[in-house]
Design a protein around this motif. Structure first.
Motif, PDB file in Angstrom:
ATOM      1  N   ASP A 119       0.865  -1.125  -0.148  1.00  0.00           N
ATOM      2  CA  ASP A 119       0.063  -0.072  -0.016  1.00  0.00           C
ATOM      3  C   ASP A 119       0.858   1.218  -0.142  1.00  0.00           C
ATOM      4  O   ASP A 119       0.587   2.291  -0.691  1.00  0.00           O
ATOM      5  N   LYS A 120       1.954   1.237   0.914  1.00  0.00           N
ATOM      6  CA  LYS A 120       2.824   2.445   0.720  1.00  0.00           C
ATOM      7  C   LYS A 120       3.454   2.563  -0.402  1.00  0.00           C
ATOM      8  O   LYS A 120       3.788   3.740  -0.926  1.00  0.00           O
ATOM      9  N   VAL A 154       2.262   1.687  -3.309  1.00  0.00           N
ATOM     10  CA  VAL A 154       1.190   2.367  -4.176  1.00  0.00           C
ATOM     11  C   VAL A 154       1.120   3.946  -4.004  1.00  0.00           C
ATOM     12  O   VAL A 154       0.805   4.421  -5.026  1.00  0.00           O
ATOM     13  N   LEU A 155       1.129   4.255  -2.776  1.00  0.00           N
ATOM     14  CA  LEU A 155       0.798   5.481  -2.605  1.00  0.00           C
ATOM     15  C   LEU A 155       1.903   6.266  -3.160  1.00  0.00           C
ATOM     16  O   LEU A 155       1.606   7.350  -3.598  1.00  0.00           O
ATOM     17  N   GLN A 156       3.258   5.908  -2.968  1.00  0.00           N
ATOM     18  CA  GLN A 156       4.160   6.460  -3.467  1.00  0.00           C
ATOM     19  C   GLN A 156       4.394   6.689  -4.886  1.00  0.00           C
ATOM     20  O   GLN A 156       4.463   7.903  -5.298  1.00  0.00           O
ATOM     21  N   LYS A 165       1.550   6.826  -6.541  1.00  0.00           N
ATOM     22  CA  LYS A 165       0.338   7.724  -6.899  1.00  0.00           C
ATOM     23  C   LYS A 165       0.776   9.209  -6.627  1.00  0.00           C
ATOM     24  O   LYS A 165       0.419   9.957  -7.371  1.00  0.00           O
ATOM     25  N   GLN A 166       1.631   9.403  -5.591  1.00  0.00           N
ATOM     26  CA  GLN A 166       2.222  10.604  -5.255  1.00  0.00           C
ATOM     27  C   GLN A 166       2.842  11.174  -6.451  1.00  0.00           C
ATOM     28  O   GLN A 166       2.808  12.266  -7.200  1.00  0.00           O
ATOM     29  N   ARG A 207       2.769  10.212  -9.632  1.00  0.00           N
ATOM     30  CA  ARG A 207       1.682  10.410 -10.248  1.00  0.00           C
ATOM     31  C   ARG A 207       0.945  11.834 -10.493  1.00  0.00           C
ATOM     32  O   ARG A 207       0.991  12.573 -11.434  1.00  0.00           O
ATOM     33  N   ASP A 208       0.462  12.042  -9.307  1.00  0.00           N
ATOM     34  CA  ASP A 208      -0.049  13.476  -8.852  1.00  0.00           C
ATOM     35  C   ASP A 208       0.784  14.446  -9.015  1.00  0.00           C
ATOM     36  O   ASP A 208       0.528  15.548  -9.750  1.00  0.00           O
ATOM     37  N   LYS A 209       2.126  14.360  -8.935  1.00  0.00           N
ATOM     38  CA  LYS A 209       3.070  15.632  -9.232  1.00  0.00           C
ATOM     39  C   LYS A 209       3.190  15.500 -10.981  1.00  0.00           C
ATOM     40  O   LYS A 209       3.291  16.650 -11.180  1.00  0.00           O
ATOM     41  N   LYS A 236       0.977  14.934 -12.949  1.00  0.00           N
ATOM     42  CA  LYS A 236      -0.388  15.535 -13.359  1.00  0.00           C
ATOM     43  C   LYS A 236      -0.523  17.192 -13.277  1.00  0.00           C
ATOM     44  O   LYS A 236      -0.660  17.815 -14.194  1.00  0.00           O
ATOM     45  N   GLN A 237       0.085  17.478 -12.044  1.00  0.00           N
ATOM     46  CA  GLN A 237       0.169  18.942 -11.743  1.00  0.00           C
ATOM     47  C   GLN A 237       0.951  19.444 -12.710  1.00  0.00           C
ATOM     48  O   GLN A 237       0.771  20.711 -13.376  1.00  0.00           O
ATOM     49  N   LYS A 251      -0.439  19.967 -16.035  1.00  0.00           N
ATOM     50  CA  LYS A 251      -1.457  21.003 -15.786  1.00  0.00           C
ATOM     51  C   LYS A 251      -0.697  22.298 -16.170  1.00  0.00           C
ATOM     52  O   LYS A 251      -1.173  23.145 -16.758  1.00  0.00           O
TER      53      LYS A 251
END
Lengths: 174, 207
Positions: B18-19, B21-23, B25-26, B28-30, B32-33, B36
């Motif tokens: 899970d950790k 995956v979170l990393q 995803k983080q 990925r979020d970056k 995505k930002q 943008k």
């Protein structure tokens, strides 16, 4: 969809705190619900008292009446007693408004999660409030502190667990 | 803080995967930002280029277009990276699902094994035998209670039934034989042979 003002809003005495205890209580209740529905309509989660004074809620330009600073403080204090508001600083200049309680937010989020079969998955907070998937959901654009509160509410129910990794937080739903 | 609270009451249900995956995803979020941001810049520069062209500053516009091109490429690259990350996330999630499947199979297997231990082949045989005996016994009781009908009776009944069904077929050809006065020898012998069978028929006809 524009905001619907209550009838009191165009009633000048509404903008002066009433001395009679009963009347005053009714007035405060009306102010509380007005402030909350205004925030809900505009999706406001944090308020600055100074700014609030200038915002249309407390300042009716049409009838040229505005609520005084003291009265606003009284209204806010009333909201705080009801659990809808929290001060961010000691000077009571900024506050958090919770027109929906964290538990209810949590419920909404969890409903979305279970509806989409994403139980047992990990999410970043950013993804939940700004991700493409949550576009159109009510909690899209929620402020992070509010999201965190609602997730913590879910956590006490055992439906989620918040954990952090490096600099960001994540949540896993169960 | 929440994490600490969680640990106090019960062991954390967040696994190492899970950790991870979170990393991911983080990251990925970056990305995505970042995406943008670049998209926003691209849009802004497009407007700017138009303005420059209007003013007749062609070289500056060309330079901007070159920059835009580069940023476009960057955007493509980011897109690729995001899909890479997402694939990785999906792989991990799928592996977790597979693990639970295997876990489930294991539990099922253990359960089957323990049940087999309880149920040995000898036992089954014995139980089946006993059941058979009981059925036999029950049948005997039934017979006794139903009373009259023995095996012989049953046979007789069956024979009669058989004869009736046969008789219906034979009844037709027999009718024309009667008015003929002279019966050939061979034909007379035949009813004799089938006498046993035809007897019930005649009884039926007579009735």
């Amino acid at each position: 969809m524009s905001f619907e003002w209550p009838w009191q809003y165009n009633f000048p005495p509404f903008f002066t705190l009433q001395p009679n205890v009963d009347t005053r209580q009714k007035q405060l209740a009306a102010w509380c619900s007005l402030a909350l529905s205004y925030c809900r309509h505009h999706k406001l989660y944090t308020l600055d008292v100074l700014e609030a004074q200038e915002s249309p809620v407390f300042n009716n330009k049409k009838i040229e009446r505005k609520l005084s600073m003291e009265a606003i403080q009284v209204v806010f204090e009333e909201l705080r007693k009801k659990g809808n508001l929290e001060w961010l600083d000691k000077n009571k200049s900024r506050c958090l408004v919770m027109w929906r309680r964290p538990e209810e937010w949590g419920k909404l989020i969890y409903q979305w999660i279970s509806k989409n079969g994403m139980v047992n998955s990990v999410f970043t907070l950013y993804e939940l409030i700004n991700g493409d998937d949550t576009e159109g959901e009510e909690f899209h654009g929620l402020e992070e502190w509010m999201l965190l509160r609602s997730l913590q509410a879910l956590q006490t129910e055992g439906k989620a667990e918040v954990f952090s990794m490096d600099d960001g937080k994540g949540v896993k739903f169960f | 803080m929440g994490n600490l609270l969680g640990r106090n009451t019960q062991p954390s249900r967040v696994t190492e995967q899970d950790k991870a995956v979170l990393q991911l995803k983080q990251q990925r979020d970056k990305l995505k930002q970042y995406q943008k941001k670049i998209t926003f810049q691209l849009e802004k520069e497009r407007c700017l280029t138009k303005l420059l062209l209007k003013d007749g500053r062609k070289e500056k516009a060309l330079l901007l277009l070159k920059k835009r091109r580069y940023q476009d490429q960057l955007l493509d690259k980011t897109e690729n990276q995001i899909s890479n990350l997402e694939r990785m996330i999906q792989d991990i999630e799928f592996m977790q699902i597979e693990m639970t499947v295997i876990e489930g199979l294991k539990v099922g297997n253990d359960c089957l094994k323990s049940m087999h231990k309880i149920m040995s082949i000898e036992d089954v045989e014995r139980i089946l035998d006993e059941t058979q005996e009981s059925i036999e016994y029950q049948r005997q009781i039934d017979e006794m209670l139903a009373g009259a009908l023995t095996q012989e009776d049953e046979d007789a009944v069956l024979a009669e039934l058989h004869a009736i069904t046969q008789g219906e077929d034979i009844a037709f050809p027999e009718v024309p034989t009667e008015p003929i006065p002279e019966v050939p020898e061979a034909a007379r012998a035949q009813p004799e042979r089938r006498g046993a069978k035809n007897k019930p028929d005649r009884e039926m006809l007579a009735a």
